[in-house]
Design a protein around this motif. Structure first.
Motif, mmCIF file in Angstrom:
data_model
loop_
_atom_site.group_PDB
_atom_site.id
_atom_site.type_symbol
_atom_site.label_atom_id
_atom_site.label_comp_id
_atom_site.label_asym_id
_atom_site.label_seq_id
_atom_site.Cartn_x
_atom_site.Cartn_y
_atom_site.Cartn_z
ATOM 1 N N ALA A 116 19.934 92.440 -0.528
ATOM 2 C CA ALA A 116 19.583 91.719 0.470
ATOM 3 C C ALA A 116 19.563 90.508 0.074
ATOM 4 C CB ALA A 116 18.010 92.203 0.766
ATOM 5 N N ILE A 117 19.610 90.115 -1.186
ATOM 6 C CA ILE A 117 19.859 88.501 -1.831
ATOM 7 C C ILE A 117 21.440 88.342 -1.726
ATOM 8 C CG2 ILE A 117 19.688 87.096 -3.744
ATOM 9 C CD1 ILE A 117 16.933 88.328 -4.286
ATOM 10 N N GLU A 118 22.308 89.422 -2.049
ATOM 11 C CA GLU A 118 23.721 89.480 -2.053
ATOM 12 C C GLU A 118 24.284 89.186 -0.782
ATOM 13 O OE1 GLU A 118 25.137 92.709 -4.093
ATOM 14 O OE2 GLU A 118 24.264 92.329 -6.049
ATOM 15 N N GLY A 119 23.600 90.029 0.407
ATOM 16 C CA GLY A 119 24.067 90.179 1.496
ATOM 17 C C GLY A 119 23.572 88.855 2.400
ATOM 18 N N ARG A 120 22.854 88.050 1.897
ATOM 19 C CA ARG A 120 22.340 86.746 2.566
ATOM 20 C C ARG A 120 23.478 85.998 3.395
ATOM 21 N NH1 ARG A 120 22.880 85.009 -2.602
ATOM 22 N NH2 ARG A 120 23.824 83.105 -2.741
ATOM 23 N N ARG A 121 22.980 85.495 4.560
ATOM 24 C CA ARG A 121 24.058 84.704 5.395
ATOM 25 C C ARG A 121 23.306 83.310 5.922
ATOM 26 N NH1 ARG A 121 23.638 87.961 11.136
ATOM 27 N NH2 ARG A 121 21.473 88.252 10.919
ATOM 28 N N GLN A 122 24.088 82.416 6.140
ATOM 29 C CA GLN A 122 23.843 81.090 6.498
ATOM 30 C C GLN A 122 22.909 81.188 7.977
ATOM 31 O OE1 GLN A 122 26.834 78.274 6.477
ATOM 32 N NE2 GLN A 122 25.535 76.744 6.686
ATOM 33 N N MET A 123 21.856 80.480 7.900
ATOM 34 C CA MET A 123 21.258 80.339 9.296
ATOM 35 C C MET A 123 21.519 79.202 9.964
ATOM 36 S SD MET A 123 17.543 81.648 8.056
ATOM 37 C CE MET A 123 16.652 81.716 9.380
#
Length: 182
Positions: free
Chosen positions: A175-182
């Motif tokens: 989940a942390i690796e796949g984070r994306r910008q908001m």
């Protein structure tokens, strides 16, 4: 039957035994018709009553976007999300050396043949999040990338409504690796 426990099986059996003979015959005919009329689409290998299946035949679907899943039931799961507008390819399993299942037992050759004409620009690899699914994803990515096709992977992470404290470390790490910008 898979997914039906002992108590549910008993309830179903008693329901059928209490039912009218005509109802039981109709039920048996319906089950037989499903078995007789359902086959695998020879394009994507999903279950279908038509050739090609409705998804492969739908001109509104993006033919340049292909989602690769393990089982026909996974197509239904992805379709329920309403977020994917491309087409599918069903492998009919995952690579599992311990079970004696390698790429040659899956629909990998058929997948590669679908990529040869150059009409597919992106392959979304969507196996189950298991050791076998991960091995299958890595294998497919190594096979597809040299063909000049973009290879992506579905995101993994915390489910909506889930709590971080209950997530295992691999899920939380992904989940942390796949984070994306908001």
């Amino acid at each position: 039957m898979p997914g039906i426990g002992e108590k549910t099986a008993a309830r179903l059996a008693f329901f059928i035994l209490k039912s009218e003979a005509g109802y039981v015959r109709e039920l048996a005919d319906a089950i037989r018709a499903v078995k007789d009329n359902t086959r695998f689409c020879t394009t994507c290998w999903a279950l279908s009553e038509t050739e090609p299946c409705g998804i492969c035949a739908d001109p509104r679907r993006d033919a340049s976007l292909l989602c690769v899943v393990e089982e026909p039931s996974d197509v239904i799961a992805v379709e329920r999300s309403l977020g994917f507008k491309g087409r599918y390819h069903v492998l009919h399993g995952a690579i599992s050396p311990l079970d004696g299942r390698g790429p040659e037992q899956l629909k990998v050759t058929e997948l590669i043949h679908r990529l040869e004409p150059g009409t597919v620009r992106e392959v979304v690899i969507a196996p189950n999040p298991t050791v076998e699914g991960e091995a299958t994803a890595v294998y497919l990515a190594r096979l597809i990338k040299p063909l000049g096709v973009t290879v992506t992977r579905i995101a993994h992470g915390i489910p909506v409504g889930g709590n971080l404290e209950y997530a295992d470390q691999v899920t939380l790490g992904r989940a942390i690796e796949g984070r994306r910008q908001m």
